[in-house]
Write an enzyme that holds these catalytic residues in place. Structure first.
Site, PDB file in Angstrom:
ATOM      1  N   ASP A  82     -19.791  37.774   8.050  1.00  0.00           N
ATOM      2  CA  ASP A  82     -19.594  36.354   8.348  1.00  0.00           C
ATOM      3  C   ASP A  82     -19.072  36.184   9.794  1.00  0.00           C
ATOM      4  OD1 ASP A  82     -19.480  33.669   7.665  1.00  0.00           O
ATOM      5  OD2 ASP A  82     -17.511  33.792   6.718  1.00  0.00           O
ATOM      6  N   HIS A  83     -19.472  35.112  10.455  1.00  0.00           N
ATOM      7  CA  HIS A  83     -18.919  34.694  11.759  1.00  0.00           C
ATOM      8  C   HIS A  83     -18.539  35.826  12.705  1.00  0.00           C
ATOM      9  CE1 HIS A  83     -18.644  30.420  11.221  1.00  0.00           C
ATOM     10  NE2 HIS A  83     -18.236  30.624   9.980  1.00  0.00           N
TER      11      HIS A  83
HETATM   12  P1  13P Z   1     -14.410  27.609   3.165  1.00  0.00           P
HETATM   13  O1  13P Z   1     -13.217  28.474   3.413  1.00  0.00           O
HETATM   14  O2  13P Z   1     -14.186  26.191   3.522  1.00  0.00           O
HETATM   15  O3  13P Z   1     -14.954  27.789   1.786  1.00  0.00           O
HETATM   16  O4  13P Z   1     -15.566  28.087   4.176  1.00  0.00           O
HETATM   17  C1  13P Z   1     -16.184  29.297   3.976  1.00  0.00           C
HETATM   18  C2  13P Z   1     -17.158  29.608   5.058  1.00  0.00           C
HETATM   19  O5  13P Z   1     -17.889  28.758   5.512  1.00  0.00           O
HETATM   20  C3  13P Z   1     -17.203  30.977   5.550  1.00  0.00           C
HETATM   21  O6  13P Z   1     -18.003  31.107   6.665  1.00  0.00           O
END
Ligand code: 13P
Length: 289
Positions: A82-83
């Protein structure tokens, strides 16, 4: 069975008008909890980790545990980074066996976002690793990525089209009004914008900031083509609260099996609710049954 590519998983979800939840996992235990929930509901699922979790647990360890758990539960499992803003960490995750990576270059101008995404595409695509990129800027806090409300920026539909043409990216996360973390009020989701982006762009879209979004809004996003729905905060809040409650009533508790059992139950309940919400229950294709 092991870890599978999320590209066909999300394409299929989009074609069948349901979503797939990507749960952020922060510990080895939570990998098992999420996969148990998915297996009970015969649903595909994506496990995702932040860079912080990769640093804490190790990319290879995460891959091995996810592989063992997905084989145990016989559930189609994507494993996504992620990210990530760092090419070296992306390379490490791909080498370790992640089936999907996010290059988050949304903080750079459009051309630089394209260039950074293309660099990752060159590495990932020959290995059938899915790539996700972000346009606009999702607000809120996702570990060390902090975007203040006033800096959040919605994606421009025509730029989304151009971005996909220039990169060939198989999944796109356009900022459309959600934010990471729990909202102070109701999120102001721009459904018109999602519809326009989905009209111009053929690839499955990704909804970031899925926690605490009203159920009807999530359903609407999915129906408009947002096939990957990210959930982090609500899942970790659920099991952390269960652990806190356990210690409030058993302050001298010493047995990890006791408090982790409570955490597990809370996590599974939350994960099942989100899986049902996106409509992926009972969608596992026969080969996996
Ligand atoms: P939330 O923490 O708002 O569920 O977001 C998760 C997310 O988008 C991870 O990239």
């Amino acid at each position: 069975m092991g870890i599978v590519s999320t590209t066909p998983m999300l394409k299929r979800a989009k074609a069948n008008k349901h979503g797939v939840v990507a749960f952020n996992v922060h510990s080895f235990d939570s990998i098992f909890w999420v996969l148990e929930a998915a297996a009970d509901l015969r649903s595909p699922v994506i496990l995702q980790t932040t860079v912080g979790t990769v640093k804490a647990l190790g990319a290879k360890n995460i891959v091995e545990v996810a592989r063992v758990a997905s084989e145990h539960f016989q559930v189609p499992t994507g494993l996504h980074l992620d990210h990530c803003t760092d090419y070296q960490v992306i390379k490490e995750a791909i080498r370790a066996g992640y089936s999907s990576v996010m290059i988050d270059a949304s903080m750079y101008p459009f051309e630089e976002n394209v260039a950074r995404t293309n660099e990752v595409m060159a590495l990932a695509q020959s290995l059938e690793v899915n790539v996700e990129a972000e346009l606009g800027k999702v607000g809120g806090v996702e570990e060390d990525i902090v975007v203040a409300e006033e800096d959040a920026k919605k994606a421009v539909p025509e730029e989304c089209k151009r971005f996909v043409e220039l990169t060939g990216v198989p999944t796109l996360a356009p900022a459309i009004g959600t934010a990471h973390g729990i909202y102070k009020g109701k999120p102001n989701i721009d459904f018109k914008r999602i519809a326009r982006i989905a009209e111009l762009v053929d690839v499955p879209l990704v909804l970031h900031g899925g926690s605490a979004v009203p159920d009807e809004d999530i359903r609407r996003c999915v129906s408009l083509g947002m096939a990957k729905v990210n959930v982090s905060t609500e899942l970790k809040n659920a099991y952390s609260a269960a652990i806190r409650e356990h210690f409030a009533s058993h302050p001298n508790s010493l047995d990890p099996r006791a408090y982790l059992q409570k955490a597990k139950e809370a996590a599974i309940e939350m994960a099942k609710a989100k899986i049902r919400l996106v409509g992926s229950e009972n969608t596992v294709v026969p080969a996996f049954a």
